[in-house]
Design a protein around this motif. Structure first.
Motif, short mmCIF file in Angstrom:
data_model
loop_
_atom_site.label_atom_id
_atom_site.label_comp_id
_atom_site.label_asym_id
_atom_site.label_seq_id
_atom_site.Cartn_x
_atom_site.Cartn_y
_atom_site.Cartn_z
N GLU A 51 -28.58 69.28 -41.98
CA GLU A 51 -28.05 68.89 -40.94
C GLU A 51 -27.67 66.77 -40.29
O GLU A 51 -28.91 66.63 -40.85
N PRO A 52 -26.17 66.79 -40.10
CA PRO A 52 -26.73 65.37 -40.15
C PRO A 52 -27.90 64.20 -39.43
O PRO A 52 -28.55 63.17 -39.74
N VAL A 53 -28.38 65.17 -38.64
CA VAL A 53 -29.23 63.86 -37.39
C VAL A 53 -30.71 63.91 -37.99
O VAL A 53 -31.06 63.55 -37.60
N LEU A 54 -30.79 64.32 -39.17
CA LEU A 54 -31.85 64.71 -40.06
C LEU A 54 -32.46 63.48 -41.18
O LEU A 54 -33.21 62.76 -40.64
N ARG A 55 -30.26 63.11 -41.06
CA ARG A 55 -31.27 61.74 -42.28
C ARG A 55 -30.32 60.10 -41.55
O ARG A 55 -31.00 59.10 -41.21
N HIS A 56 -30.03 60.85 -39.91
CA HIS A 56 -29.59 60.20 -39.42
C HIS A 56 -30.68 59.33 -38.36
O HIS A 56 -31.17 57.94 -38.34
N SER A 57 -31.74 60.25 -38.44
CA SER A 57 -33.36 59.95 -37.42
C SER A 57 -33.78 59.18 -38.88
O SER A 57 -34.75 57.75 -38.53
N SER A 58 -33.98 59.72 -40.16
CA SER A 58 -34.28 59.09 -41.25
C SER A 58 -34.29 57.22 -40.77
O SER A 58 -34.87 56.12 -41.43
N ALA A 59 -32.97 57.26 -40.78
CA ALA A 59 -32.34 55.87 -40.75
C ALA A 59 -32.54 55.05 -39.77
O ALA A 59 -32.70 54.13 -40.57
N VAL A 60 -32.62 55.89 -38.92
CA VAL A 60 -33.02 55.11 -37.69
C VAL A 60 -34.51 54.08 -38.12
O VAL A 60 -34.77 52.90 -38.08
N GLY A 61 -34.99 55.35 -38.45
CA GLY A 61 -36.62 54.45 -38.20
C GLY A 61 -36.87 53.43 -39.60
O GLY A 61 -37.30 52.08 -39.59
N ALA A 62 -36.20 53.98 -40.97
CA ALA A 62 -36.54 53.17 -41.64
C ALA A 62 -35.78 51.31 -41.53
O ALA A 62 -36.34 50.57 -41.92
N ALA A 63 -34.69 51.43 -40.87
CA ALA A 63 -33.76 50.30 -40.38
C ALA A 63 -34.80 49.67 -39.45
O ALA A 63 -34.64 48.26 -39.13
N MET A 64 -35.42 50.40 -38.55
CA MET A 64 -36.25 49.51 -37.55
C MET A 64 -37.78 49.14 -37.93
O MET A 64 -37.57 48.34 -37.88
N MET A 65 -38.22 49.98 -38.65
CA MET A 65 -39.69 49.07 -39.59
C MET A 65 -38.62 48.07 -40.41
O MET A 65 -39.59 46.92 -40.50
N GLN A 66 -37.60 47.58 -40.82
CA GLN A 66 -37.57 47.19 -41.18
C GLN A 66 -37.42 45.47 -40.82
O GLN A 66 -37.63 44.35 -40.92
N ALA A 67 -36.66 46.20 -39.35
CA ALA A 67 -36.67 44.75 -38.41
C ALA A 67 -37.15 44.37 -37.90
O ALA A 67 -38.03 42.92 -37.81
N MET A 68 -38.47 44.93 -37.43
CA MET A 68 -40.20 45.06 -37.09
C MET A 68 -40.52 44.14 -38.18
O MET A 68 -41.30 43.10 -37.83
N ALA A 69 -40.51 44.56 -39.54
CA ALA A 69 -41.44 43.40 -40.46
C ALA A 69 -40.16 42.20 -40.54
O ALA A 69 -41.55 40.98 -40.54
N GLN A 70 -39.02 42.05 -40.18
CA GLN A 70 -38.48 40.92 -39.70
C GLN A 70 -38.89 39.91 -38.95
O GLN A 70 -39.64 38.42 -38.45
N ILE A 71 -38.96 40.52 -38.00
CA ILE A 71 -39.64 39.79 -36.67
C ILE A 71 -40.66 39.37 -37.26
O ILE A 71 -40.56 38.28 -36.88
N LEU A 72 -41.47 40.46 -36.94
CA LEU A 72 -42.92 39.31 -37.17
C LEU A 72 -43.64 38.65 -37.45
O LEU A 72 -44.34 38.39 -38.20
#
Length: 158
Positions: free
Chosen positions: A83-104
């Motif tokens: 199901e594409p939602v599983l890949r999408h959910s994982s991609a969202v999590g990874a992208a947000m972790m990277q963004a938060m790491a860069q912000i901090l």
């Protein structure tokens, strides 16, 4: 037996967690309020592990919207692993972790991947900016001047 850090270290962890929440909120990210029911929560989640061991510290996770989490959970529960939602959910999590790491990091925090099987896709915050350094978003003295003030905030002119 589980040992907790002392009162001074616990206070330092709470202060660091508050500074992390403030910085992520200043960047415009939604921040999950501590102890908010997970059914309602979406955004940056800052957690304190006050254990007196190597696994303790301040951690940051991303919680997608309750709806996206429900869709991914449903697909996983029904074993619909393509199901594409599983890949999408994982991609969202990874992208947000990277963004938060860069912000901090940009704000002066030291962060790393949690590297903990119990905390997948989470950041560990090792330290904040130097204690005397105000946040980038702090109100500056020149913002507090009011029209007509001649000699600073007391309002007293020579």
């Amino acid at each position: 037996m589980f040992e907790r850090v002392g009162a001074e270290e616990s206070a330092a962890l709470k202060k660091l967690a508050r500074r992390v929440r403030d910085e992520l909120a200043a960047a415009g990210l939604p921040v999950v309020a501590p102890e908010l029911d997970p059914v309602l929560a979406g955004g940056a989640e800052v957690d304190i592990d006050d254990g007196d061991d190597a696994a303790g510290g301040v951690f940051v996770a991303w919680q997608a919207s309750p709806r996206l989490r429900a869709c991914a959970s449903r697909a996983f529960r029904l074993k619909q692993l393509d199901e594409p939602v599983l890949r999408h959910s994982s991609a969202v999590g990874a992208a947000m972790m990277q963004a938060m790491a860069q912000i901090l990091a940009s704000a002066g925090f030291s962060v790393e991947d949690a590297r903990d099987e119990y905390r997948p896709q989470q950041l560990r915050v090792l330290a904040g900016p130097p204690s005397g350094q105000p946040p980038m978003w702090a109100v500056r003295d020149d913002e507090l001047e009011l029209p007509g003030w001649q000699d600073g905030p007391t309002g007293c002119a020579g």
